[in-house]
Design an enzyme around this catalytic site. Structure first.
Site, PDB file in Angstrom:
ATOM      1  N   GLU A 117       0.732  -1.494  -0.225  1.00 16.88           N
ATOM      2  CA  GLU A 117      -0.072   0.208   0.242  1.00 16.88           C
ATOM      3  C   GLU A 117       0.802   1.444   0.110  1.00 16.88           C
ATOM      4  O   GLU A 117       1.366   1.151   0.757  1.00 16.88           O
ATOM      5  CB  GLU A 117      -0.675   0.246   1.280  1.00 16.88           C
ATOM      6  CG  GLU A 117      -1.871  -0.845   0.857  1.00 16.88           C
ATOM      7  CD  GLU A 117      -2.477  -2.027   2.579  1.00 16.88           C
ATOM      8  OE1 GLU A 117      -2.428  -0.869   3.770  1.00 16.88           O
ATOM      9  OE2 GLU A 117      -3.134  -2.807   2.531  1.00 16.88           O
ATOM     10  N   GLU A 132      -4.323  -6.540   2.147  1.00 16.32           N
ATOM     11  CA  GLU A 132      -4.125  -6.892   3.132  1.00 16.32           C
ATOM     12  C   GLU A 132      -3.539  -8.774   2.542  1.00 16.32           C
ATOM     13  O   GLU A 132      -2.652  -9.403   2.752  1.00 16.32           O
ATOM     14  CB  GLU A 132      -3.706  -7.179   4.285  1.00 16.32           C
ATOM     15  CG  GLU A 132      -3.733  -6.025   5.140  1.00 16.32           C
ATOM     16  CD  GLU A 132      -4.505  -4.613   5.047  1.00 16.32           C
ATOM     17  OE1 GLU A 132      -5.578  -5.141   4.869  1.00 16.32           O
ATOM     18  OE2 GLU A 132      -3.812  -3.338   4.878  1.00 16.32           O
ATOM     19  N   PHE A 171       1.878  -2.033   8.779  1.00 18.25           N
ATOM     20  CA  PHE A 171       1.759  -2.098  10.207  1.00 18.25           C
ATOM     21  C   PHE A 171       1.770  -3.252  10.380  1.00 18.25           C
ATOM     22  O   PHE A 171       0.801  -3.658  10.074  1.00 18.25           O
ATOM     23  CB  PHE A 171       0.807  -0.782  10.834  1.00 18.25           C
ATOM     24  CG  PHE A 171       1.111   0.614  11.341  1.00 18.25           C
ATOM     25  CD1 PHE A 171       1.869   1.256  12.202  1.00 18.25           C
ATOM     26  CD2 PHE A 171      -0.134   1.324   9.658  1.00 18.25           C
ATOM     27  CE1 PHE A 171       1.874   2.436  11.676  1.00 18.25           C
ATOM     28  CE2 PHE A 171       0.331   2.738   9.688  1.00 18.25           C
ATOM     29  CZ  PHE A 171       1.189   2.869  10.886  1.00 18.25           C
ATOM     30  N   ASP A 182       0.987  -4.356  13.007  1.00 19.85           N
ATOM     31  CA  ASP A 182      -1.038  -4.885  13.020  1.00 19.85           C
ATOM     32  C   ASP A 182      -1.784  -5.000  12.760  1.00 19.85           C
ATOM     33  O   ASP A 182      -2.718  -5.985  12.507  1.00 19.85           O
ATOM     34  CB  ASP A 182      -1.180  -3.768  13.804  1.00 19.85           C
ATOM     35  CG  ASP A 182      -0.378  -2.649  15.306  1.00 19.85           C
ATOM     36  OD1 ASP A 182      -1.058  -3.083  15.789  1.00 19.85           O
ATOM     37  OD2 ASP A 182       0.039  -1.824  14.294  1.00 19.85           O
ATOM     38  N   PHE A 183      -1.678  -4.665  11.517  1.00 22.71           N
ATOM     39  CA  PHE A 183      -2.462  -5.523   9.478  1.00 22.71           C
ATOM     40  C   PHE A 183      -2.430  -6.531   9.248  1.00 22.71           C
ATOM     41  O   PHE A 183      -3.260  -7.446   8.863  1.00 22.71           O
ATOM     42  CB  PHE A 183      -2.115  -4.697   8.756  1.00 22.71           C
ATOM     43  CG  PHE A 183      -2.887  -2.502   9.367  1.00 22.71           C
ATOM     44  CD1 PHE A 183      -2.646  -2.062   9.962  1.00 22.71           C
ATOM     45  CD2 PHE A 183      -2.161  -1.635   7.968  1.00 22.71           C
ATOM     46  CE1 PHE A 183      -2.825  -1.040  10.836  1.00 22.71           C
ATOM     47  CE2 PHE A 183      -2.262  -0.830   7.872  1.00 22.71           C
ATOM     48  CZ  PHE A 183      -2.923  -0.050   9.783  1.00 22.71           C
ATOM     49  N   HIS A 210      -2.026   0.802  15.675  1.00 24.94           N
ATOM     50  CA  HIS A 210      -0.892   0.792  15.242  1.00 24.94           C
ATOM     51  C   HIS A 210       0.452   0.619  15.882  1.00 24.94           C
ATOM     52  O   HIS A 210       1.438   1.555  15.407  1.00 24.94           O
ATOM     53  CB  HIS A 210      -0.873   2.729  14.317  1.00 24.94           C
ATOM     54  CG  HIS A 210      -2.447   2.298  13.129  1.00 24.94           C
ATOM     55  ND1 HIS A 210      -3.768   1.840  14.038  1.00 24.94           N
ATOM     56  CD2 HIS A 210      -2.406   2.308  12.248  1.00 24.94           C
ATOM     57  CE1 HIS A 210      -4.415   2.223  12.336  1.00 24.94           C
ATOM     58  NE2 HIS A 210      -3.237   1.984  11.674  1.00 24.94           N
TER      59      HIS A 210
END
Lengths: 323, 322
Positions: free
Chosen positions: A29, A60, A83, A85-86, A129
């Site tokens: 991205e 993702e 991130f 986190d994703f 994040h």
């Protein structure tokens, strides 16, 4: 040798490999003209063009999933997840597909891909994040997990990760992006699975990686002033883990403190503790200590976030408790 | 004409081989010959056959948990497949994969897959590699109506569309996502409607008509090879069996089940009728195809049963490439 930032070093590692191997490309991205959310891929689009540095939709699962297919056909994708986190949005593609393809197929596949992703707190980015989640990945057989803590390692580990024939999670820390250091020029490779003693000492071993490596080095300086001579060992990669280097250091110092930014429960410090308890129990002359984040989501307010992040003071306190 | 005859006969043979393999696998599993899961492809043979009839060896497919038919249609060897079902060291995956993970990368088979909808991103990436390397190879993603509800479907079609990748998404709509009927799991009748959302062609065809499937696949594959991007083909069919062997399929209306298994609807019987009607073959020819398939499957079973188990030390190998 060139002085550069950790971020420039990551980029330099990717650039070196993209020049050397036409099968290396970047997809993620906002990685193209925009240069990535943190600017890590800045300039690579201009240098290598739209066929090798490609923006993807906010998707993702297919960012990581397409990399699996492309890698199985022999390309060397660098998939950026904005991130760490994703990773929840693409975990199947990593843990059930990339990680297991070789094994499930009886050894008849290779999946040489890198997932590059930033981790870590300290930016006021709150619970979704800011996490460190390395133990998610170390718990998947078939994936390697790389966590550079200096600029030179950032480059050398990136080159090694790209050249590796397995899926590699390359996790960079947001707080380190601006950290500068001397970085070797050209094809500088730091082998995966080789720890580095970042500070030699004789009284206690601290094992720490990523941002916590830097905090531990700062804590070690302060402790030296108080007469405690700390050895700081950076495993650099958690899988493969340089177990021997850790055991050797503990055999010398007799004391072990593990510092990580992950929450404490099921964090990788537990694994290192268990290894030392199983294989180096006789070396220890004090209990193993872990310094880690508390078992909570990451809060937003700066005072709360600073309380969450393991601090130099907490590291110093943990070390002193062993004497 | 001669070409059409040859093609139809060839596809018939493939369908018979799939059906024979699947019937044998069901019986062997019921008899406790091997562990795990078996998801039968019975009734859906026309789809893998019609699509793969248009592929070269250098093209790729990503299959599903119901994957035996795709593998056979792409050239997978029955003995190596059967040995894998038995978990033997001579199987495609040395006994490490089983029914849901059979693969032959050299034949372009990037694996059956135990995760519903997981093949689509991988096929998208394979197609990306085909384009990146400037070949005219294509990738096919097989998946079911249930998988068309997963994020991977939407993400893959969208990315393949904007990057104009040489991939064909083949939805085998057998009406059932495990026990959940299509009308209960999506508010559309034609999965191909979803192509509109991604700006790509989408067609719905009779999934039990191997010629129709072959023609639709041919067009989509041509389009992909030319660089014009992906297509979604929905093949409407019916799963003869339960979701897995051991699932009696009690949720199906017996009338539907009977209708779909009737000679009028069964994909294999329909090809036989066509072959006879066009005088491409007589009954004896068809019987020979069936007998040959049975001989091949019997040999595969014998090979599997006589093959050694993997050495226990194999559990530790093939985790990483060193």
């Amino acid at each position: 040798m060139t002085q550069m930032s950790y971020m420039e070093a990551i980029r330099d590692g990717m650039r070196v490999e993209m020049k050397r191997d036409s099968g290396v490309y970047i997809a993620g991205e906002d990685v193209a003209q925009f240069g990535g959310c943190f600017g890590v891929t800045a300039g690579l689009y201009d240098e290598f063009g739209p066929d090798r540095v490609m923006n993807t939709p906010i998707s993702e699962a297919v960012i990581v999933g397409h990399a699996v297919g492309a890698a199985a056909l022999g390309l060397r994708p660098i998939a950026e997840i904005m991130f760490v986190d994703f990773m929840g949005c693409c975990m199947d593609e990593l843990h059930n597909q990339a990680a297991k393809m070789k094994y499930m197929f009886g050894g008849k596949a290779k999946v040489p891909m890198v997932v590059r992703t930033p981790c870590g707190a300290g930016l006021g980015a709150a619970a979704q994040h800011s996490q460190c989640l390395e133990s998610w990945f170390t718990h998947i057989a078939g994936v390697k997990t790389v966590m550079p803590g200096t600029a030179a390692d950032a480059k050398g580990l990136m080159i090694a990760a790209i050249r590796d024939d397995n899926p590699v999670m390359y996790i960079e820390h947001k707080q380190l992006l601006g950290l500068t250091g001397d970085v070797p020029d050209g094809e500088y490779v730091v082998p995966l699975g080789k720890a580095d003693i970042k500070r030699e000492g004789s009284d206690v071993t601290i094992v720490a990686w990523s941002w916590m490596l830097q905090k531990s080095l700062a804590a070690a300086e302060k402790l030296a002033a108080e007469g405690i001579n700390v050895e700081v060992l950076d495993p650099r990669t958690l899988v493969p883990l340089d177990k021997d280097a850790i055991l050797k250091s503990v055999s010398k110092t007799g004391k072990l403190v593990i510092v990580h930014e992950e929450i404490k429960t099921s964090g990788f410090g537990g694994e290192i503790s268990a290894i030392v308890a199983e294989e180096g129990f006789d070396y220890l002359d004090a209990p193993i200590k872990r310094v880690a984040a508390p078992d909570t989501p990451i809060p937003f307010s700066p005072i709360l976030e600073q309380t969450f992040i393991p601090s130099e003071e907490k590291i110093i306190e943990a070390v002193k408790a062993l004497f | 004409m001669a070409e059409k005859k040859e093609q139809l006969l060839e596809m018939y043979k493939t369908m018979v081989r799939i059906r024979t393999f699947e019937k044998e696998a069901i019986d062997l599993f019921a008899a406790g010959k091997f562990p795990g899961f078996v998801h039968s492809y019975l009734g859906e043979e026309a789809i893998a056959t019609g699509v793969c009839a248009n592929l070269k060896d250098s093209d790729y497919i990503c299959s599903t948990h119901r994957g035996h038919g795709h593998l056979i249609a792409k050239g997978g060897k029955l003995d190596l497949m059967m040995a894998e079902l038995y978990g033997k060291s001579t199987g495609y995956c040395k006994g490490k994969g089983g029914s849901m993970h059979i693969a032959d990368v050299d034949l372009g088979i990037l694996g059956a897959n135990g995760i519903v909808g997981a093949g689509m991103p991988i096929a998208t990436g394979a197609a990306f590699a085909c384009k990146y390397r400037k070949t005219d190879n294509v990738a096919i993603a097989f998946f079911g109506d249930g998988a068309s509800d997963r994020a991977t479907f939407h993400e893959s079609l969208n990315l393949a569309s904007i990057w104009k990748l040489p991939v064909v998404f083949v939805c085998e709509n057998n009406g059932w996502a495990i026990s959940n009927s299509q009308e209960n799991h999506q508010n559309i009748t034609d999965v191909s409607d979803r192509a509109t959302a991604y700006g790509i062609p989408g067609v719905s065809i009779d999934g039990n008509d191997v010629m129709a499937i072959s023609e639709a696949a041919e067009e989509a594959i041509k389009r992909a090879r030319k660089g014009d991007g992906p297509t979604l083909i929905e093949c409407k069919t019916w799963r003869h069996r339960g979701h897995f062997e051991g699932d009696p399929g009690a949720y199906k209306d017996p009338k539907d089940q009977e209708e779909w298994l009737s000679d009028a609807k069964d994909a294999l019987v329909r090809v036989e009728k066509k072959l006879i009607e066009l005088k491409y073959a007589n009954k004896a020819d068809l019987d020979k195809v069936k007998a040959d398939a049975q001989t091949e499957v019997d040999a595969a079973v014998k090979f599997a049963e006589q093959s050694p188990d993997p050495d226990p030390s194999e559990v530790l190998t093939d985790v990483y490439t060193v």
